[in-house]
Enzyme design. Sequence first.
Site, PDB file in Angstrom:
ATOM      1  CG  ASP A 108     -10.624  -4.394   0.476  1.00  0.00           C
ATOM      2  OD1 ASP A 108     -11.041  -3.327  -0.022  1.00  0.00           O
ATOM      3  OD2 ASP A 108      -9.449  -4.806   0.338  1.00  0.00           O
ATOM      4  CE1 TYR A 113      -2.907  -5.410  -3.461  1.00  0.00           C
ATOM      5  CE2 TYR A 113      -2.684  -5.456  -1.074  1.00  0.00           C
ATOM      6  CZ  TYR A 113      -2.193  -5.113  -2.313  1.00  0.00           C
ATOM      7  OH  TYR A 113      -0.986  -4.485  -2.416  1.00  0.00           O
ATOM      8  CE  LYS A 117      -4.771   0.470  -4.160  1.00  0.00           C
ATOM      9  NZ  LYS A 117      -3.410   0.465  -4.650  1.00  0.00           N
ATOM     10  NE  ARG A 136       3.220   5.854  18.158  1.00  0.00           N
ATOM     11  CZ  ARG A 136       3.121   5.625  19.471  1.00  0.00           C
ATOM     12  NH1 ARG A 136       2.087   4.961  19.946  1.00  0.00           N
ATOM     13  NH2 ARG A 136       4.046   6.038  20.300  1.00  0.00           N
TER      14      ARG A 136
HETATM   15  N1  PLP Z   1      -7.325  -3.767  -0.853  1.00  0.00           N
HETATM   16  C1  PLP Z   1      -7.384  -3.683  -2.175  1.00  0.00           C
HETATM   17  C2  PLP Z   1      -8.617  -4.143  -2.872  1.00  0.00           C
HETATM   18  C3  PLP Z   1      -6.296  -3.185  -2.905  1.00  0.00           C
HETATM   19  O1  PLP Z   1      -6.360  -3.121  -4.247  1.00  0.00           O
HETATM   20  C4  PLP Z   1      -5.131  -2.768  -2.216  1.00  0.00           C
HETATM   21  C5  PLP Z   1      -3.940  -2.246  -2.926  1.00  0.00           C
HETATM   22  O2  PLP Z   1      -3.772  -2.421  -4.106  1.00  0.00           O
HETATM   23  C6  PLP Z   1      -5.120  -2.873  -0.835  1.00  0.00           C
HETATM   24  C7  PLP Z   1      -6.224  -3.363  -0.177  1.00  0.00           C
HETATM   25  C8  PLP Z   1      -3.924  -2.432  -0.043  1.00  0.00           C
HETATM   26  O3  PLP Z   1      -3.897  -1.037  -0.017  1.00  0.00           O
HETATM   27  P1  PLP Z   1      -2.563  -0.171   0.128  1.00  0.00           P
HETATM   28  O4  PLP Z   1      -1.760  -0.381  -1.119  1.00  0.00           O
HETATM   29  O5  PLP Z   1      -3.070   1.226   0.290  1.00  0.00           O
HETATM   30  O6  PLP Z   1      -1.843  -0.675   1.338  1.00  0.00           O
END
Ligand code: PLP
Length: 397
Positions: A190, A117, A215, A65
């Site tokens: 992000d 998101y 992704k 961890r």
């Molecule tokens: N950021 C974006 C742009 C996303 O599309 C997603 C998930 O769809 C996330 C963050 C969150 O990622 P995770 O599903 O791996 O927790």
Amino acid sequence: MNDKPSFDKTHNQSQDQRMKPATVAAQGLGWIDEKTRALVPGVQVSTTYIRNPDNSYVDNRNYSRTSHTACLQPEAVLKELEQGAAAMLFSSGMAAATACFLALKPGDHVVAPKILYFELRKWLTSSATEWGLNVDLVDMTDLDALKRAMKPGKTKLVWAETPANPLWDITDIAEAAKIAHEARAHFGVDSTTASPVLTRPLELGADIVMHSATKYLNGHSDVLAGALIAKVEDDYWERLKTVRKQVGGVLGGFEAWLLTRGMRTLYPRVRAQVANAQALAERFAKHPHIAHVLYPGLPDFPGHAVAKKQMKGGFGGMMSIRVRGGEAAAVKTAANVHIWKRATSLGSVESLIEHRASLEGAGTPVPHDLLRLSVGIEDADDLYNDMDQALAAAHSR
Ligand code: PLP
């Protein structure tokens, strides 16, 4: 006794000519297993590490961890791809994103985009607010709105997502970074939907890059993972390390191994996705049953000029279409596809279609006639023809 992680880094670029990012990704930085000379390092699943007789630990590593040998290679690859000072993997994109806010203090002010998101938006406006953060959501495409939202001395983090789910709003990373830094706030991006293939936010002024590695980075719909990469290892990065260690959103060994394997094909995958998406967006823009195509690669898209400036080599594999006939026609179109897969998520080799408003639920800013498309690496004609017949079926009596 060899108690060091058994990676051979002799092919590391510190000793070689500097490798281009596609080479770094394809070869996983050239790390091999030094004990066996296996080209591909093995899966590391141990949760704990042997302590030396003198009570010390090797590299301060005592428990997975805190630090996991399985993550050393993928973290080193990500650090290099984003040109950062350090990288950390998490158990999901949400674990990585929320860590950036949990590393702040109750009472701190943060600015985030209205279009982002949806789970992160929900978390920011519920749990994070209840925990004590002051959250302002702004239109991040409007730099004046961002300037007005800043509270110098109080704003500790400005967050952007670009291109942003699912309208693909583009934030000018360089300009937003300047605004954040004028107020002495950190600037986090992000960059999940751009991937390091198309955009390197740290080079444009960001302090932290976040990825849902679920992704594009992994790219095969079989790993849930998140990543943070820092420009410098400052106090904020130390706090992020503590959050990961104490909250415990770490990546497992098998997932770390799969992620490294997925990243080996990151560059050719993204290039194929970008080429398919651009071709499809141009054809969809002329389709009689499509009212509007949202794709940063179309010249009439509002963020096109900024995207052209900061996305190198293409405009991504994500787009949305607004179907003539409203929500019913959109849902019927999704019901009639065969090659596109009706599923959430994005960035994988297979193309996905999703009626986004119904996933996001009440209060979503997403129009109800919108279908979000994640373009894969299939044949672009197959993808077009499948959508064309599904649109025709949705519009037949
Ligand atoms: N950021 C974006 C742009 C996303 O599309 C997603 C998930 O769809 C996330 C963050 C969150 O990622 P995770 O599903 O791996 O927790």
